[in-house]
Structures are given as C-alpha cells and as structure tokens.
Write a protein that holds these residues in place. Structure first.
Motif, short mmCIF file in Angstrom:
data_model
loop_
_atom_site.label_atom_id
_atom_site.label_comp_id
_atom_site.label_asym_id
_atom_site.label_seq_id
_atom_site.Cartn_x
_atom_site.Cartn_y
_atom_site.Cartn_z
N ARG A 216 1.96 1.48 -0.50
CA ARG A 216 3.14 2.34 -0.68
C ARG A 216 4.41 1.49 -0.63
N GLU A 220 9.12 4.67 0.50
CA GLU A 220 8.22 5.80 0.82
C GLU A 220 7.83 5.80 2.29
N THR A 223 10.74 6.98 4.37
CA THR A 223 10.92 8.43 4.23
C THR A 223 9.88 9.18 5.05
N SER A 224 8.65 8.69 5.04
CA SER A 224 7.60 9.40 5.79
C SER A 224 7.89 9.34 7.29
#
Ligand SMILES: NC(=O)c1ccc[n+]([C@@H]2O[C@H](COP(=O)([O-])OP(=O)(O)OC[C@H]3O[C@@H](n4cnc5c(N)ncnc54)[C@H](OP(=O)(O)O)[C@@H]3O)[C@@H](O)[C@H]2O)c1
Length: 271
Positions: A216, A220, A223-224
């Motif tokens: 990833r 990403e 953000t997670s």
C-alpha cells in the motif's frame, strides 16, 4: 493556568527528536530547566540548540547528555550529571525509541530481550536511580516530584503487528501502577502517557515497514491510521507534549496511577 513549573528540574530521556523532544520543549516553555538525553552526542546537542532557539532561552537552561537508556551504568552517570548541575530532580519523563514491528515468527529470543531492555528495563532502571532525588524533591517545602512514563496506546489495545511493543508496554503499566501505590504516601505521582499515532520519525518508519509488507502507499497507510481516531487525523507531537506538561505540573497533584491516552480517541474502551 499557571502550571507551577517555573525553575523545576526535569529530565526527559529519548529526547533528540519526536515525542521526547516535544515534551522537553513544552516543559522548558513552562519554565523548567530541562536535561535531555539520547544515544548520539551530535543529535542531542542539536536538539538542545533547537529548544534554546525556539524559546529564546539562556543556553544553561537546557542540559544535553549522552545516555543509552538500555545501559544502567550510563543511566547512573546521567542522573549524577543532572543533580551535579542543578542539585535536585523534580520530574522524570522516561522515553526511548520503539522496537521493530513484526509478528510472532519474526523475532528471536534476543529480539525479545532487546525490546524489553529498551522499553521496560530502561524505565525501571531510570526510576530506581532517580528515586532518591525525587524523594528528596518531594520532601522540600513546596516540593514537587513527578514520574511520567511514555508508553503507547498499545498498552490498552494491542496493535496487531507490534508484538514487542505490546508486551513491553504492558509490563511498564504494571510497574507504574505498583510504583504509584508505593510512592503515593510520599506525595510522588506516577503516571503513564499513551500516545496514539503521532507524526514522528518512528511513525514514518512504521509506515515504511507496512508499505513493504502490504504494497500500500504511504498515503493510504496514513489515512487508515487517521481513520482509527475519533478525530480522524494523526496527532502532532506538541499535542502530546501539552499532556506531559500538565501531568508534570503542580496542578496535577491529585492524579496518580493513571494510564493517560493521547490518541485522538483511537482507543474505544469505556474506561
Ligand atoms: N509516534 C507515535 O505514533 C507513537 C505511538 C505510540 C507509541 N510511541 C512510542 O513513544 C516513544 C517515542 O516515540 P517517537 O515517535 O518520539 O520515536 P522517535 O521519533 O523514534 O524518537 C525516539 C527518541 O528516542 C531516542 N532513543 C532511541 N533509543 C534510545 C536509547 N536506547 N537510549 C536513549 N535514547 C534513545 C532517539 O534518539 P537517538 O537516536 O539520538 O538516540 C530519539 O530521540 C517510543 O517508544 C514509541 O514506540 C510512539
């Protein structure tokens, strides 16, 4: 609010960058004289200069020291240097780097030993050797003596790939609670601070490890992590440091034995 920290003496370990540095900066801003340490002479000198310059302080209000907190002899020498310089120690903030990420099959017994030395034994040894000075500080008229331990939100809610950290932090919590009980009658408070995802070099390193494992993007991954917090963002070191300054302060006089999350609402427990 006057935190009552003017001219108190604080020692913050693991303070050349990240949460430790931000905590030292905030304590200095509140009027403490701060000793800071890390393993690197160059990095800790630079960190001291950054505090002095940021706050426009006299150079002698920040004492940079070299100490690897996994080495008990170095801890003893560092605490002697602080007390030689300022004669007293009011506030101890224990901190170091975090152990590597990984799952059960990734680590040898030596890896486990190193993680426990870095995050559990270092904390215990720092407290053991600082304690005579903190006790003396607590007995003075208008005395103040505080122990703060920087652990991780993983102490409340383990993080899947952080086995080493999860186990070491739980040990620190048990130690802190025991110490709070024993030192309470002497007026010494003992609390732990549990950072959630906070923007430091350590977080960048954890993101790179996840990127390699999962493919990833760094964006990403960030953000997670942000999504896990009620506030939907990563924390900033100065937000963590504000909590350190309050718990170190004279105003936090009836708070002890607490595991204090600074995680933007990441942990979902009722208590
Ligand atoms: N940032 C987060 O999101 C987060 C979340 C939960 C928990 N935590 C935990 O909070 C602590 C601080 O995190 P951070 O993000 O500020 O880490 P960081 O950015 O990696 O900073 C770690 C600091 O500790 C020093 N250090 C490392 N090993 C040391 C040792 N053996 N002796 C003395 N100093 C040492 C480093 O300096 P030198 O390299 O110059 O020695 C550096 O100043 C870590 O235990 C971390 O696992 C962080």
């Amino acid at each position: 609010m006057d935190l009552g920290l003017q001219d108190r003496i604080a020692l913050v370990t693991g303070a050349s960058s990240g949460l430790g540095w931000a905590a030292a900066l905030e304590l200095a801003r509140e009027g403490c004289r701060v000793a800071i340490c890390s393993r690197s002479e160059a990095r800790i000198q630079a960190a001291a200069r950054r505090i002095v310059e940021a706050l426009g302080l006299a150079e002698d209000r920040v004492l940079p020291l070299v100490c690897d907190v996994t080495d008990e002899a170095q801890i003893i020498r560092m605490i002697e240097q602080v007390v030689d310089r300022w004669n007293v120690l009011n506030i101890l903030v224990t901190n170091a780097g975090g152990p590597p990420a990984g799952y059960i099959g990734d680590f040898t017994a030596d890896d486990w030993r190193a993680a426990l030395e870095l995050n559990l034994l270092s904390t215990i040894n720092l407290c053991r050797h600082a304690l005579p000075h903190l006790r003396r500080a607590a007995r003075e008229p208008n005395g103040l003596a505080r122990i703060l331990m920087i652990t991780s939100i993983s102490a409340k809610q383990p993080i899947p790939n952080l086995y080493l950290s999860n186990a070491a932090r739980a040990g620190v919590q048990g130690f802190a609670k025991s110490l709070a009980e024993e030192l309470g009658p002497e007026g010494i408070t003992v609390n732990t601070l549990l950072p959630g995802y906070t923007r430091t070099e350590r977080l960048q390193e954890l993101a790179r490890v996840q990127q390699q494992r999962t493919g990833r993007s760094l964006e990403e991954i960030e953000t997670s992590w942000a999504e896990q917090a009620a506030l939907k963002r990563i924390g900033e070191p100065h937000e963590f440091a504000a909590a350190v300054a309050f718990l170190a302060s004279a105003r936090a006089s009836y708070i002890t034995g607490v595991a204090f999350p600074v995680d933007g609402g990441r942990s979902k427990h009722l208590l």
